[in-house]
Scaffold this motif. Structure first.
Motif, PDB file in Angstrom:
ATOM      1  N   GLU A 129       1.524   4.384  -2.838  1.00 16.28           N
ATOM      2  CA  GLU A 129       1.433   5.808  -2.505  1.00 16.28           C
ATOM      3  C   GLU A 129       2.703   6.546  -2.922  1.00 16.28           C
ATOM      4  O   GLU A 129       2.647   7.624  -3.521  1.00 16.28           O
ATOM      5  N   LEU A 178      12.029   2.058   0.640  1.00 19.79           N
ATOM      6  CA  LEU A 178      11.118   1.239   1.427  1.00 19.79           C
ATOM      7  C   LEU A 178      11.685  -0.176   1.456  1.00 19.79           C
ATOM      8  O   LEU A 178      11.901  -0.786   0.406  1.00 19.79           O
ATOM      9  N   THR A 230       0.827  -1.202   0.000  1.00 17.94           N
ATOM     10  CA  THR A 230       0.000   0.000   0.000  1.00 17.94           C
ATOM     11  C   THR A 230       0.863   1.254   0.000  1.00 17.94           C
ATOM     12  O   THR A 230       0.631   2.194  -0.764  1.00 17.94           O
ATOM     13  N   ARG A 231       1.862   1.275   0.877  1.00 22.75           N
ATOM     14  CA  ARG A 231       2.755   2.434   0.945  1.00 22.75           C
ATOM     15  C   ARG A 231       3.563   2.575  -0.335  1.00 22.75           C
ATOM     16  O   ARG A 231       3.817   3.696  -0.784  1.00 22.75           O
ATOM     17  N   GLU A 259      10.656   2.883   6.223  1.00 23.69           N
ATOM     18  CA  GLU A 259      10.774   3.920   5.199  1.00 23.69           C
ATOM     19  C   GLU A 259      11.929   4.849   5.551  1.00 23.69           C
ATOM     20  O   GLU A 259      11.999   5.380   6.658  1.00 23.69           O
TER      21      GLU A 259
END
Length: 203
Positions: free
Chosen positions: A7, A94, A3-4, A108
């Motif tokens: 983004e 990441l 998900t990150r 992160e």
């Protein structure tokens, strides 16, 4: 982590660099391809991905590679990757907290200096990797890159189970490859295979 990753890549200004194949999601068709890869590519953002060689034996992943390549993405493969990771532009990275289980969360890193070492690692693997649509080349001893790494793992005392996890291939494939290497070396044990590999200049 996924998900990150979406983004971050959605905000990329220049390039997304990826280790591992787990981020690729193949749409049912090009017309339905509204995943972040399409959005990023259509914005003119470069995508470079390095997968493990085991990716070549997965028809779904190869289909995803063709789809992404058609959008301008570049994909290469190597026998072993140190960890999954994503680099966005020059200042964001990441990496999973557990390289074997990306669902457990990720760390992160932000800042040009903070991700400098990871950028260097990526570029090292990138220049030594094989384009996904080309066969892996054998070296002067007739060893493929995966066979060379398998020998290193064997000599380091890795079990069959740990080698299959490291290389991303099945246990049956590992055992078959080890047996083949031992036969080529004329070895009757793993220890002898390591000794013979050194004598032959394979290690």
């Amino acid at each position: 982590m996924h998900t990150r990753l979406r983004e971050l890549c959605g905000r990329a200004a220049k390039e997304c660099r990826i280790f591992s194949s787990s981020y690729v999601q193949l749409p049912n068709s090009v017309e339905q391809g509204n995943q972040w890869e399409r959005v990023v590519a259509e914005r003119g953002i470069s995508i470079r991905a390095v997968h493990q060689d085991s990716f070549r034996g997965d028809s779904a992943e190869l289909g995803a590679a063709r789809w992404l390549a058609a959008l301008g993405g570049r994909i290469r493969t190597v026998p072993v990757l140190p960890t999954p990771m994503a680099l966005v532009d020059e200042h964001v990275a990441l990496v999973p907290l557990d390289p074997e289980d990306a669902t457990r969360g990720a760390l992160e890193l932000n800042g040009h200096e903070a991700v400098a070492a990871l950028r260097t690692i990526f570029e090292h693997f990138w220049v030594t990797a094989t384009p996904w649509d080309e066969p892996a080349q054998r070296d002067g001893e007739g060893l493929s890159p995966r066979e060379r790494d398998l020998l290193r793992l064997l000599a380091s005392g890795f079990t069959d189970e740990s080698m299959c996890r490291k290389l991303g291939i099945s246990l049956r494939t590992v055992r078959r490859a080890v047996a083949d290497l031992m036969a080529r070396l004329g070895a009757h044990s793993r220890f002898e295979a390591g000794v013979q590999a050194v004598r032959c200049g394979w290690l």
